[in-house]
Scaffold this motif. Structure first.
Motif, PDB file in Angstrom:
ATOM      1  N   ARG A   1       0.861  -1.186   0.000  1.00 32.07           N
ATOM      2  CA  ARG A   1       0.000   0.000   0.000  1.00 32.07           C
ATOM      3  C   ARG A   1       0.896   1.234   0.000  1.00 32.07           C
ATOM      4  O   ARG A   1       1.840   1.319   0.788  1.00 32.07           O
ATOM      5  CB  ARG A   1      -0.897   0.008   1.225  1.00 32.07           C
ATOM      6  CG  ARG A   1      -1.792   1.213   1.323  1.00 32.07           C
ATOM      7  CD  ARG A   1      -2.720   1.078   2.544  1.00 32.07           C
ATOM      8  NE  ARG A   1      -3.728   2.077   2.536  1.00 32.07           N
ATOM      9  CZ  ARG A   1      -4.834   2.061   1.796  1.00 32.07           C
ATOM     10  NH1 ARG A   1      -5.053   1.060   0.981  1.00 32.07           N
ATOM     11  NH2 ARG A   1      -5.715   3.021   1.864  1.00 32.07           N
ATOM     12  N   ASP A   2       0.588   2.165  -0.888  1.00 28.74           N
ATOM     13  CA  ASP A   2       1.302   3.441  -0.897  1.00 28.74           C
ATOM     14  C   ASP A   2       0.491   4.432  -0.075  1.00 28.74           C
ATOM     15  O   ASP A   2      -0.608   4.823  -0.471  1.00 28.74           O
ATOM     16  CB  ASP A   2       1.478   3.939  -2.331  1.00 28.74           C
ATOM     17  CG  ASP A   2       2.215   5.264  -2.391  1.00 28.74           C
ATOM     18  OD1 ASP A   2       2.964   5.580  -1.438  1.00 28.74           O
ATOM     19  OD2 ASP A   2       2.036   5.997  -3.374  1.00 28.74           O
ATOM     20  N   ASP A   3       1.026   4.815   1.058  1.00 28.71           N
ATOM     21  CA  ASP A   3       0.313   5.736   1.940  1.00 28.71           C
ATOM     22  C   ASP A   3       0.225   7.148   1.367  1.00 28.71           C
ATOM     23  O   ASP A   3      -0.630   7.929   1.772  1.00 28.71           O
ATOM     24  CB  ASP A   3       0.961   5.763   3.320  1.00 28.71           C
ATOM     25  CG  ASP A   3       0.796   4.438   4.049  1.00 28.71           C
ATOM     26  OD1 ASP A   3      -0.222   3.755   3.813  1.00 28.71           O
ATOM     27  OD2 ASP A   3       1.679   4.079   4.837  1.00 28.71           O
ATOM     28  N   ASN A   4       1.104   7.489   0.403  1.00 29.71           N
ATOM     29  CA  ASN A   4       1.055   8.822  -0.206  1.00 29.71           C
ATOM     30  C   ASN A   4      -0.188   9.024  -1.070  1.00 29.71           C
ATOM     31  O   ASN A   4      -0.709  10.132  -1.154  1.00 29.71           O
ATOM     32  CB  ASN A   4       2.302   9.085  -1.057  1.00 29.71           C
ATOM     33  CG  ASN A   4       3.548   9.207  -0.211  1.00 29.71           C
ATOM     34  OD1 ASN A   4       3.501   9.679   0.915  1.00 29.71           O
ATOM     35  ND2 ASN A   4       4.659   8.759  -0.746  1.00 29.71           N
ATOM     36  N   ASN A   5      -0.628   7.958  -1.741  1.00 30.35           N
ATOM     37  CA  ASN A   5      -1.815   8.094  -2.581  1.00 30.35           C
ATOM     38  C   ASN A   5      -2.970   7.196  -2.147  1.00 30.35           C
ATOM     39  O   ASN A   5      -3.995   7.136  -2.813  1.00 30.35           O
ATOM     40  CB  ASN A   5      -1.475   7.865  -4.062  1.00 30.35           C
ATOM     41  CG  ASN A   5      -0.976   6.469  -4.345  1.00 30.35           C
ATOM     42  OD1 ASN A   5      -1.093   5.573  -3.530  1.00 30.35           O
ATOM     43  ND2 ASN A   5      -0.408   6.281  -5.518  1.00 30.35           N
ATOM     44  N   ASP A   6      -2.794   6.483  -1.018  1.00 30.60           N
ATOM     45  CA  ASP A   6      -3.845   5.656  -0.427  1.00 30.60           C
ATOM     46  C   ASP A   6      -4.350   4.593  -1.407  1.00 30.60           C
ATOM     47  O   ASP A   6      -5.553   4.370  -1.537  1.00 30.60           O
ATOM     48  CB  ASP A   6      -4.990   6.546   0.071  1.00 30.60           C
ATOM     49  CG  ASP A   6      -5.837   5.851   1.118  1.00 30.60           C
ATOM     50  OD1 ASP A   6      -5.296   5.027   1.873  1.00 30.60           O
ATOM     51  OD2 ASP A   6      -7.056   6.123   1.161  1.00 30.60           O
TER      52      ASP A   6
ATOM     53  N   ASN B   1      -3.679   0.509  -3.003  1.00 33.23           N
ATOM     54  CA  ASN B   1      -3.071  -0.810  -2.874  1.00 33.23           C
ATOM     55  C   ASN B   1      -2.572  -1.271  -4.234  1.00 33.23           C
ATOM     56  O   ASN B   1      -3.233  -1.046  -5.255  1.00 33.23           O
ATOM     57  CB  ASN B   1      -4.089  -1.829  -2.366  1.00 33.23           C
ATOM     58  CG  ASN B   1      -4.519  -1.548  -0.956  1.00 33.23           C
ATOM     59  OD1 ASN B   1      -3.697  -1.345  -0.079  1.00 33.23           O
ATOM     60  ND2 ASN B   1      -5.815  -1.522  -0.735  1.00 33.23           N
TER      61      ASN B   1
ATOM     62  N   ARG C   1      -3.241  -1.853  -9.714  1.00 31.66           N
ATOM     63  CA  ARG C   1      -3.871  -1.374  -8.488  1.00 31.66           C
ATOM     64  C   ARG C   1      -4.898  -2.444  -8.121  1.00 31.66           C
ATOM     65  O   ARG C   1      -5.343  -3.198  -8.987  1.00 31.66           O
ATOM     66  CB  ARG C   1      -4.640  -0.091  -8.751  1.00 31.66           C
ATOM     67  CG  ARG C   1      -3.813   1.093  -9.103  1.00 31.66           C
ATOM     68  CD  ARG C   1      -4.740   2.217  -9.514  1.00 31.66           C
ATOM     69  NE  ARG C   1      -4.023   3.480  -9.561  1.00 31.66           N
ATOM     70  CZ  ARG C   1      -4.565   4.638  -9.278  1.00 31.66           C
ATOM     71  NH1 ARG C   1      -5.839   4.716  -8.944  1.00 31.66           N
ATOM     72  NH2 ARG C   1      -3.857   5.736  -9.322  1.00 31.66           N
TER      73      ARG C   1
ATOM     74  N   GLU D   1       3.535   5.737 -10.291  1.00 29.95           N
ATOM     75  CA  GLU D   1       3.155   4.399  -9.842  1.00 29.95           C
ATOM     76  C   GLU D   1       4.122   3.334 -10.365  1.00 29.95           C
ATOM     77  O   GLU D   1       4.518   2.432  -9.625  1.00 29.95           O
ATOM     78  CB  GLU D   1       1.727   4.075 -10.283  1.00 29.95           C
ATOM     79  CG  GLU D   1       0.698   4.923  -9.565  1.00 29.95           C
ATOM     80  CD  GLU D   1      -0.712   4.609 -10.012  1.00 29.95           C
ATOM     81  OE1 GLU D   1      -1.492   4.174  -9.153  1.00 29.95           O
ATOM     82  OE2 GLU D   1      -1.023   4.790 -11.211  1.00 29.95           O
TER      83      GLU D   1
END
Length: 84
Positions: free
Chosen positions: A21-26, A28, A49, A67
């Motif tokens: 999960r990328d917390d910068n763009n929320d 998965n 995604r 991404e």
């Protein structure tokens, strides 16, 4: 761990290489393979995604270079970890 996708009406079993999960763009992400190899014999790897809906992965396309770079960096880190 694996999951199934339907492509052109055919069920394909895929093995999960990596999820994160990328917390910068929320968002998965999932990196996976269906076990096929390219013309040089290298394993084909795919990335998408994803969201989980009713216990099933719903895959969506990667939308931009940020991404793709993120996925590449995560894969490099995973393989470096395996090699160490």
């Amino acid at each position: 761990m694996n999951f199934k996708i339907i492509e052109n009406g055919k069920e394909i079993v895929c093995d999960i290489v990596l999820t994160f999960r990328d917390d910068n763009n929320d968002i998965n992400y999932i990196v996976y393979t269906d076990g096929t190899k390219d013309e040089t014999g290298e394993l084909e790897i795919y990335a998408s995604r994803y969201v989980i809906d009713n216990n099933q992965y719903v895959l969506k396309g990667i939308e931009n270079d940020y991404e793709w770079n993120l996925i590449d960096n995560m894969l490099e880190a995973k393989y470096k970890e395996i090699e160490d």
